[in-house]
Design a protein around this motif. Structure first.
Motif, PDB file in Angstrom:
ATOM      1  N   UNK A  22       0.803  -1.350   0.013  1.00  0.00           N
ATOM      2  CA  UNK A  22       0.023  -0.076   0.041  1.00  0.00           C
ATOM      3  C   UNK A  22       1.056   1.226  -0.021  1.00  0.00           C
ATOM      4  N   UNK A  23       2.101   1.245  -0.591  1.00  0.00           N
ATOM      5  CA  UNK A  23       2.906   2.397  -0.561  1.00  0.00           C
ATOM      6  C   UNK A  23       3.687   2.282  -1.847  1.00  0.00           C
ATOM      7  N   UNK A  24       3.551   3.474  -2.886  1.00  0.00           N
ATOM      8  CA  UNK A  24       4.064   3.317  -3.791  1.00  0.00           C
ATOM      9  C   UNK A  24       5.113   4.384  -4.316  1.00  0.00           C
ATOM     10  N   UNK A  25       6.064   4.087  -4.869  1.00  0.00           N
ATOM     11  CA  UNK A  25       7.261   5.080  -5.285  1.00  0.00           C
ATOM     12  C   UNK A  25       7.170   4.996  -6.679  1.00  0.00           C
ATOM     13  N   UNK A  26       7.067   5.815  -7.318  1.00  0.00           N
ATOM     14  CA  UNK A  26       7.156   6.407  -9.014  1.00  0.00           C
ATOM     15  C   UNK A  26       8.241   7.248  -9.080  1.00  0.00           C
ATOM     16  N   UNK A  27       9.303   6.814  -9.843  1.00  0.00           N
ATOM     17  CA  UNK A  27      10.349   7.574  -9.965  1.00  0.00           C
ATOM     18  C   UNK A  27      10.828   7.708 -11.403  1.00  0.00           C
ATOM     19  N   UNK A  28      11.762   8.782 -11.839  1.00  0.00           N
ATOM     20  CA  UNK A  28      12.113   9.027 -13.092  1.00  0.00           C
ATOM     21  C   UNK A  28      13.037   7.937 -13.318  1.00  0.00           C
ATOM     22  N   UNK A  29      13.009   7.137 -14.652  1.00  0.00           N
ATOM     23  CA  UNK A  29      13.828   6.176 -14.953  1.00  0.00           C
ATOM     24  C   UNK A  29      15.420   6.308 -14.794  1.00  0.00           C
ATOM     25  N   UNK A  44      12.659   1.296   0.150  1.00  0.00           N
ATOM     26  CA  UNK A  44      12.284   0.458   1.316  1.00  0.00           C
ATOM     27  C   UNK A  44      10.969   0.786   1.686  1.00  0.00           C
ATOM     28  N   UNK A  45      10.283  -0.605   1.658  1.00  0.00           N
ATOM     29  CA  UNK A  45       9.024  -0.436   1.925  1.00  0.00           C
ATOM     30  C   UNK A  45       7.764  -0.212   1.011  1.00  0.00           C
ATOM     31  N   UNK A  46       8.418   0.230  -0.146  1.00  0.00           N
ATOM     32  CA  UNK A  46       7.414   0.575  -1.118  1.00  0.00           C
ATOM     33  C   UNK A  46       7.568  -0.107  -2.549  1.00  0.00           C
ATOM     34  N   UNK A  47       6.615  -0.291  -3.357  1.00  0.00           N
ATOM     35  CA  UNK A  47       6.756  -0.773  -4.738  1.00  0.00           C
ATOM     36  C   UNK A  47       7.191   0.316  -5.643  1.00  0.00           C
ATOM     37  N   UNK A  48       8.426   0.126  -6.020  1.00  0.00           N
ATOM     38  CA  UNK A  48       9.063   1.116  -6.879  1.00  0.00           C
ATOM     39  C   UNK A  48       8.969   1.035  -8.074  1.00  0.00           C
ATOM     40  N   UNK A  75      -1.751   3.937   1.000  1.00  0.00           N
ATOM     41  CA  UNK A  75      -1.296   4.641   2.312  1.00  0.00           C
ATOM     42  C   UNK A  75      -0.535   6.136   1.787  1.00  0.00           C
ATOM     43  N   UNK A  76       0.280   5.671   0.961  1.00  0.00           N
ATOM     44  CA  UNK A  76       1.237   6.928   0.386  1.00  0.00           C
ATOM     45  C   UNK A  76       1.939   6.532  -0.980  1.00  0.00           C
ATOM     46  N   UNK A  77       1.888   7.782  -1.900  1.00  0.00           N
ATOM     47  CA  UNK A  77       2.501   7.698  -2.935  1.00  0.00           C
ATOM     48  C   UNK A  77       3.704   8.760  -2.974  1.00  0.00           C
ATOM     49  N   UNK A  78       5.096   8.245  -3.130  1.00  0.00           N
ATOM     50  CA  UNK A  78       6.336   9.186  -3.375  1.00  0.00           C
ATOM     51  C   UNK A  78       6.644   9.513  -4.820  1.00  0.00           C
ATOM     52  N   UNK A  79       6.832  10.618  -5.168  1.00  0.00           N
ATOM     53  CA  UNK A  79       7.535  10.827  -6.472  1.00  0.00           C
ATOM     54  C   UNK A  79       8.763  11.206  -6.440  1.00  0.00           C
ATOM     55  N   UNK A 110       6.384  14.872  -2.713  1.00  0.00           N
ATOM     56  CA  UNK A 110       7.083  14.974  -3.810  1.00  0.00           C
ATOM     57  C   UNK A 110       8.608  15.185  -3.535  1.00  0.00           C
ATOM     58  N   UNK A 111       9.483  14.476  -4.152  1.00  0.00           N
ATOM     59  CA  UNK A 111      10.832  14.845  -3.905  1.00  0.00           C
ATOM     60  C   UNK A 111      11.687  14.879  -5.277  1.00  0.00           C
ATOM     61  N   UNK A 112      12.693  15.900  -5.465  1.00  0.00           N
ATOM     62  CA  UNK A 112      13.600  15.979  -6.436  1.00  0.00           C
ATOM     63  C   UNK A 112      14.929  16.034  -5.928  1.00  0.00           C
ATOM     64  N   UNK A 113      15.983  15.491  -6.926  1.00  0.00           N
ATOM     65  CA  UNK A 113      17.183  15.277  -6.622  1.00  0.00           C
ATOM     66  C   UNK A 113      17.913  16.407  -7.133  1.00  0.00           C
TER      67      UNK A 113
END
Length: 142
Positions: A22-29, A44-48, A75-79, A110-113
């Motif tokens: 129930x925790x998703x990470x979507x990230x720039x490839x 960690x703990x997320x479907x990436x 529960x959470x989505x992280x970008x 939302x996070x940016x590097x």
């Protein structure tokens, strides 16, 4: 442990792993190769799941995300993207659009590097980034 490279568009919208975590990470490839340590930490703990909006259309990605939001009680989505990329910024917009059209109150972060560090960005900053006129006013150059 390094995450497995998986594309969002090839992942089942209601896959068992996503229903369980129930925790998703979507990230720039590009992060997979450019910043593996940061990706590992965020996975960690997320479907990436990776996305490249240079290769995939924004509408396809937004619909896929909306389909996930509609089917899984997340529960959470992280970008996570690189800062300054005209393609990566669209991923932040796609997630916000999916949340808006589904009406789901998903907790999105939302996070940016930038400079090798992951910096959190507010949903309000993502929204303002869509409006060049607002940015122009914020710069005091109206």
């Amino acid at each position: 442990m390094s995450p497995t490279y998986r594309r969002l568009t090839e992942f089942n919208v209601a896959g068992r792993e996503l229903r369980e975590k129930r925790r998703l990470l979507v990230y720039g490839s590009c992060i997979f190769n450019e910043y593996p340590d940061i990706l590992s930490r965020f996975s960690e703990g997320r479907v990436a799941l990776s996305v490249c909006l240079e290769a995939e259309h924004l509408n396809v990605v937004a619909l896929k995300l909306a389909s996930i939001f509609a089917r899984v009680d997340l529960e959470e989505v992280v970008v996570l993207t690189v800062d300054g990329s005209p393609h990566c910024i669209q991923l932040h917009h796609a997630v916000e659009e999916a949340r808006k059209v589904t009406g789901r109150q998903v907790n999105v972060r939302h996070f940016v590097i930038e400079g090798g560090e992951a910096l959190e960005v507010s949903p309000e900053a993502v929204k303002v980034a869509r409006y060049l006129s607002k940015i122009q006013r914020l710069l005091g150059k109206t």
